[in-house]
Scaffold this motif. Structure first.
Motif, PDB file in Angstrom:
ATOM      1  N   SER A 207       0.882  -1.156   0.000  1.00  0.00           N
ATOM      2  CA  SER A 207       0.000   0.000   0.000  1.00  0.00           C
ATOM      3  C   SER A 207       0.916   1.202   0.000  1.00  0.00           C
ATOM      4  CB  SER A 207      -0.860  -0.017   1.270  1.00  0.00           C
ATOM      5  OG  SER A 207      -2.170   0.337   0.979  1.00  0.00           O
ATOM      6  N   GLY A 208       0.513   2.255  -0.712  1.00  0.00           N
ATOM      7  CA  GLY A 208       1.404   3.408  -0.868  1.00  0.00           C
ATOM      8  C   GLY A 208       1.842   3.478  -2.318  1.00  0.00           C
ATOM      9  N   SER A 209       2.036   4.709  -2.781  1.00  0.00           N
ATOM     10  CA  SER A 209       2.278   4.928  -4.205  1.00  0.00           C
ATOM     11  C   SER A 209       3.711   5.382  -4.465  1.00  0.00           C
ATOM     12  CB  SER A 209       1.245   5.938  -4.702  1.00  0.00           C
ATOM     13  OG  SER A 209       1.185   5.957  -6.092  1.00  0.00           O
TER      14      SER A 209
ATOM     15  N   LYS B 109      -4.650  -6.637  -0.160  1.00  0.00           N
ATOM     16  CA  LYS B 109      -4.294  -5.555  -1.081  1.00  0.00           C
ATOM     17  C   LYS B 109      -5.462  -5.218  -2.011  1.00  0.00           C
ATOM     18  CE  LYS B 109      -2.011  -2.715  -3.660  1.00  0.00           C
ATOM     19  NZ  LYS B 109      -1.925  -1.319  -3.229  1.00  0.00           N
TER      20      LYS B 109
ATOM     21  N   ASN C 189      -7.463  -1.686  -2.337  1.00  0.00           N
ATOM     22  CA  ASN C 189      -7.514  -0.932  -3.588  1.00  0.00           C
ATOM     23  C   ASN C 189      -8.921  -0.834  -4.168  1.00  0.00           C
ATOM     24  OD1 ASN C 189      -4.804  -0.478  -3.396  1.00  0.00           O
ATOM     25  ND2 ASN C 189      -4.432  -0.823  -5.570  1.00  0.00           N
TER      26      ASN C 189
ATOM     27  N   MET D  86     -10.214   2.115  -2.387  1.00  0.00           N
ATOM     28  CA  MET D  86      -9.587   3.328  -2.929  1.00  0.00           C
ATOM     29  C   MET D  86     -10.163   3.699  -4.294  1.00  0.00           C
ATOM     30  SD  MET D  86      -5.545   4.062  -3.475  1.00  0.00           S
ATOM     31  CE  MET D  86      -5.393   3.231  -5.039  1.00  0.00           C
TER      32      MET D  86
ATOM     33  N   PHE E 267      -0.007   6.352  -9.828  1.00  0.00           N
ATOM     34  CA  PHE E 267      -0.593   5.011  -9.918  1.00  0.00           C
ATOM     35  C   PHE E 267      -1.365   4.946 -11.239  1.00  0.00           C
ATOM     36  CE2 PHE E 267      -4.040   2.005  -8.146  1.00  0.00           C
ATOM     37  CZ  PHE E 267      -3.334   0.887  -8.569  1.00  0.00           C
TER      38      PHE E 267
ATOM     39  N   ASP F  40      -6.937  -3.827 -10.616  1.00  0.00           N
ATOM     40  CA  ASP F  40      -7.204  -4.164  -9.215  1.00  0.00           C
ATOM     41  C   ASP F  40      -8.707  -4.231  -8.936  1.00  0.00           C
ATOM     42  OD1 ASP F  40      -4.492  -4.221  -8.969  1.00  0.00           O
ATOM     43  OD2 ASP F  40      -4.316  -2.358  -7.833  1.00  0.00           O
TER      44      ASP F  40
END
Ligand SMILES: NC(=O)C1=CN([C@@H]2O[C@H](COP(=O)(O)OP(=O)(O)OC[C@H]3O[C@@H](n4cnc5c(N)ncnc54)[C@H](OP(=O)(O)O)[C@@H]3O)[C@@H](O)[C@H]2O)C=CC1
Ligand SMILES: O=CCCC(=O)O
Length: 343
Positions: free
Chosen positions: A172-174, A221, A225, A228, A282, A290
């Protein structure tokens, strides 16, 4: 070191106190570093850290800064990428280069892979001259790509058939967290490899979760996503609605940022979305991948996910407009086009 020490209880990362400063929060040699493997002595100094040869496959938006952070920390890093030129900056910083995943795993103790999707992750691991061909007992393979559980299990089986260990560890994190060593690792698989890889994960990330059997990291994950992707689609609708009723969308972003629904993503992406620019952190194609994989996961357990299904349609429309390589915030364009068609 006795093997049983690997299973000694320690404070889960998520319960650790909040970091005071980046330096204090990211000691190069965290406590978990004392537990290494039955095959090698426990590394405890920077020299020992450099004595573990690290392979890195995939020099994309995420892989490059992650490998760079390992190099900066003094690790011995060997890189490979399908498009060779993307390895050049890393080689310039001191990385070694090998011309196939097989050669990387044959020469390295621990290999990370950061690839686009299930197809590329499987091909790089299990295909011709792939990682499986070079790896052997006593080595480890850590796949940090975002893939579905079935793909991860397939890769795991082939790696483990060689006697090597496998860990899935999507992040997680871009782009920026990758550059800053602030990723969140969602790991599952061989616990011994988790412990072995921990000091390296801690160089690249700010926290890590161990979730048990292979597939659980992938599932976590995808759920994250999926949330998100729906949040971003909803935010895009809000920006356009605010504009249409004569409000200043910049004020909307400010209001959102002060309330309970605040998320860093909104303040980060909102201003550029309002200007219709989407600098890629991203890629939209990966977000749609995703959403697709998360919907598959939901279907496999008969869980209803109508919001995510609707959001996925928007990402598909955005892809059909040629926005695949833009940032995923470009999903707003799908709604603009729908709006202009209606008016
Ligand atoms: N960007 C982000 O914010 C985040 C991305 N992720 C996930 O991380 C992974 C990588 O993302 P990101 O770095 O952004 O993606 P990029 O598109 O920038 O990089 C993809 C990488 O995969 C390689 N690749 C693609 N297809 C193949 C193939 N068929 N065979 C061999 N190599 C291939 C590319 O090689 P080449 O250079 O030759 O094309 C490149 O190294 C994805 O699974 C993504 O979902 C996870 C968290 C955040
Ligand atoms: O997979 C991409 C995740 C991006 C993020 O967590 O900010």
């Amino acid at each position: 070191m006795a093997l049983c020490s690997i299973f000694c209880p320690r404070i889960p990362v998520r319960f650790r106190p909040k970091p005071i400063s980046p330096l204090l929060s990211k000691p190069l040699f965290p406590l978990s570093y004392r537990v290494y493997s039955s095959l090698q002595p426990t590394p405890s100094t920077k020299d020992e850290l450099g004595s573990v040869s690290i392979g890195f496959l995939g020099m994309g938006i995420m892989g490059s800064p992650m490998a760079q952070n390992l190099l900066k920390a003094g690790c011995d890093v060997t890189v490979w990428n399908r498009t060779k030129s993307k390895c050049d900056p890393l080689v310039g910083l001191g990385a070694k280069y090998k011309s196939s995943p097989e050669e990387v795993t044959a020469t390295c103790d621990l290999t990370f892979a950061m690839l686009a999707d299930p197809e590329s992750a499987i091909d790089v691991a299990c295909g011709k001259n792939g990682a499986v061909s070079g790896i052997s007992s006593g080595k480890g393979y850590v796949d940090v790509s975002t893939v579905d559980a079935a793909s991860s299990i397939l890769i795991s089986k082939q790696i483990k058939d060689t006697g090597a260990l496998f860990l899935e560890a999507p992040v997680s994190g871009s782009k920026k967290p990758a550059e800053d060593g602030q990723l969140i690792f969602l790991t599952a698989g061989d616990k011994l490899l988790y412990e072995k890889a921990a000091p390296f994960l801690d160089i690249m990330g700010k926290s890590r979760f161990y979730l048990g059997d292979v597939g659980n990291g992938a599932a976590m994950k995808l759920v994250v996503n999926m949330i998100m992707g729906s949040m971003m689609a909803s935010f895009a609708e809000g920006i356009l609605l605010s504009q249409k009723v004569g409000l200043d969308p910049n004020v909307l972003v400010e209001v959102v940022s002060q309330g309970a629904i605040n998320a860093p993503m909104y303040s980060l992406k909102g201003p550029s979305m309002i200007k219709s620019v989407y600098p890629t952190a991203f890629p939209l194609k990966h977000q749609q991948k995703d959403m697709r994989l998360a919907l598959g996961l939901a279907e496999s357990v008969s869980q209803s996910t109508p919001i995510a299904a609707a959001a996925n349609e928007l990402y598909k429309v955005a892809k059909s407009y040629g926005l695949s390589d833009e940032d995923f915030s470009a999903v707003i364009e799908a709604l603009k086009a729908a709006r202009s068609q209606q008016s």
